[in-house]
Structure formats: C-alpha cells, structure tokens
Design a protein around this motif. Structure first.
Motif, PDB file in Angstrom:
ATOM      1  N   ALA A   1     -54.112   9.484  17.784  1.00 53.67           N
ATOM      2  CA  ALA A   1     -52.926  10.074  17.157  1.00 53.67           C
ATOM      3  C   ALA A   1     -51.926  10.578  18.193  1.00 53.67           C
ATOM      4  O   ALA A   1     -50.711  10.522  17.961  1.00 53.67           O
ATOM      5  N   VAL A   2     -52.434  11.086  19.329  1.00 52.46           N
ATOM      6  CA  VAL A   2     -51.515  11.594  20.365  1.00 52.46           C
ATOM      7  C   VAL A   2     -51.279  10.553  21.457  1.00 52.46           C
ATOM      8  O   VAL A   2     -50.679  10.843  22.485  1.00 52.46           O
ATOM      9  N   ASP A   3     -51.769   9.318  21.217  1.00 56.00           N
ATOM     10  CA  ASP A   3     -51.517   8.182  22.114  1.00 56.00           C
ATOM     11  C   ASP A   3     -52.029   8.443  23.528  1.00 56.00           C
ATOM     12  O   ASP A   3     -51.354   8.134  24.516  1.00 56.00           O
ATOM     13  N   SER A   4     -53.240   8.983  23.638  1.00 54.72           N
ATOM     14  CA  SER A   4     -53.814   9.278  24.950  1.00 54.72           C
ATOM     15  C   SER A   4     -54.367   8.023  25.613  1.00 54.72           C
ATOM     16  O   SER A   4     -54.785   7.069  24.932  1.00 54.72           O
ATOM     17  N   CYS A   5     -54.400   8.044  26.940  1.00 57.08           N
ATOM     18  CA  CYS A   5     -55.023   6.953  27.684  1.00 57.08           C
ATOM     19  C   CYS A   5     -56.541   7.104  27.724  1.00 57.08           C
ATOM     20  O   CYS A   5     -57.247   6.219  28.220  1.00 57.08           O
TER      21      CYS A   5
END
Length: 226
Positions: free
Chosen positions: A204-208
């Motif tokens: 959801a927070v587009d983390s790597c």
C-alpha cells in the motif's frame, strides 16, 4: 519478568536460578555462548545475566553479537574480573550494569530492580526507519514512497521486529514470543494472518521491502526482487 541466566558454573547457576524463581521471576539457563545466542534469538527475555568467562566464546564477544543484532535487552554482567578496565570494556560493549563476583544476592536484586525502573530504549517519540520506510509507534503510522497507512497495535509490534532486523531470518517462535508474549496461548495461524496484513501494508505504501517466507523457519524482511 523473564530472565536468561548465562553461567557455566553449575552450582552458581542452580543457586541463582533457585533464588530468582523464589522472587517470582521466570528463569531460563544456559552454560555457553552459542546456546545463549540461540535462546536469545528464539525467545523474548526482559533481562540477561551474563557471565564473562564462558567456555566457547567469552561474555564480551557474546554481548557484542547481541548488540550487533540491535537487540536492546538489558544486560547485567556477572564476573570475577573486577579491574577498572574490565568494567569499562563491559559497559562500552553494551552492558547496562556490571557486578563483580562474589556478590550478595540482595545486591543483584537491587540492580535488577534498578534496571526494571528504567524506561525502555524504544521511547516515546522515537521512530523506526529502514530503507524507504518510517514507522511512528506513537501514531502507529507507516510511511513509504507511496503514502502512509495506519497499523494496529499488533501489526506495529510485529513490523518493529522486522525493521530492527532487516535481512535477518526471524523464527516463528521468536516472533510469537516478542509480539504475543512468551507464555501467550496463541494459535500458530495468527502469525501468518498478521504477516499477510503487513504484506498488504508494504504494498500500500509502495515500499521496496517485502516479507519473504523462509520455509520451515520463519520470515525475513528484504528488498523485493522480481
């Protein structure tokens, strides 16, 4: 309070364990550094009582490994080495207190009470960060490149374990002990559910970063690779 006593003298280990249990503590014991390191990584403890002179690795080396794992568990060193330089070395390596043998049990209890009164190292107002993530434990809010989202208390506690141990495999037992408590009656599937929740939060927070399953062992937080 759950205490891990790391002492290779059987008679002293038995005596201290017996007295500590008499004071109402839960006590685990081990007699060498390798066994201690395994227990520390598998089980959540509130305090370590660490002998310096151990048969396989000395207490100082063990303490450095513990702090290298970014484990903030309080440590009282118990040792016959009472020279100033020994005390300085122990405290600089990450010990919270240093007690020279022989000692009175009453003094050990006073030092345990002193540590119990101290605030946890993860204090109010502190955030945890790793790669492109920032987690605010007070607000229970996770922020990444794609925005932010709120977490439940248990999601936050579980995520904190991973953020403090990037690229390290955390066993299922260790996660259950640290998040739910060492003696909690919790179904094993609960952990899988919360891992699923956290994976959704990371996306959801587009983390790597992603949570990888290490089959038969546990989970690891690592940079996502296609």
């Amino acid at each position: 309070m759950r205490i891990l006593l790391i002492e290779d003298d059987p008679s002293l280990s038995y005596s201290l364990s017996f007295q500590l249990k008499g004071e109402g503590f839960l006590v685990d014991t081990c007699e060498n550094g390798c066994e201690a390191l395994s227990q520390i990584r598998e089980q959540a403890h509130d305090l370590l009582l660490l002998d310096w002179m151990l048969p396989d690795m000395d207490g100082l080396a063990l303490l450095k490994k513990i702090r290298g794992d970014e484990n903030p568990v309080p440590v009282i060193m118990l040792t016959a080495l009472g020279q100033l330089q020994d005390k300085v070395a122990g405290l600089d390596a990450g010990a919270d207190d240093y007690l020279v043998k022989p000692f009175a049990f009453e003094e050990l209890m006073a030092r345990i009470r002193s540590i119990a009164r101290r605030p946890r190292r993860w204090q109010k107002g502190m955030s945890l960060s790793c790669r492109d993530l920032i987690y605010d434990p007070d607000e229970k809010r996770l922020t990444g490149p794609g925005g932010s989202c709120g977490l439940s208390r248990r999601e936050g506690s579980l995520l904190a374990c991973f953020l403090q141990n990037e690229n390290q495999v955390l066993t299922r037992n260790a996660l259950l002990a640290r998040v739910w408590g060492p003696d909690a009656a919790v179904e094993d599937g609960n952990l899988d559910n919360y891992i699923h929740f956290l994976r959704r939060r990371l996306r959801a927070v587009d983390s790597c970063l992603s949570l990888r399953t290490v089959r038969g062992v546990g989970y690891r937080l690592e940079v996502f690779h296609e």
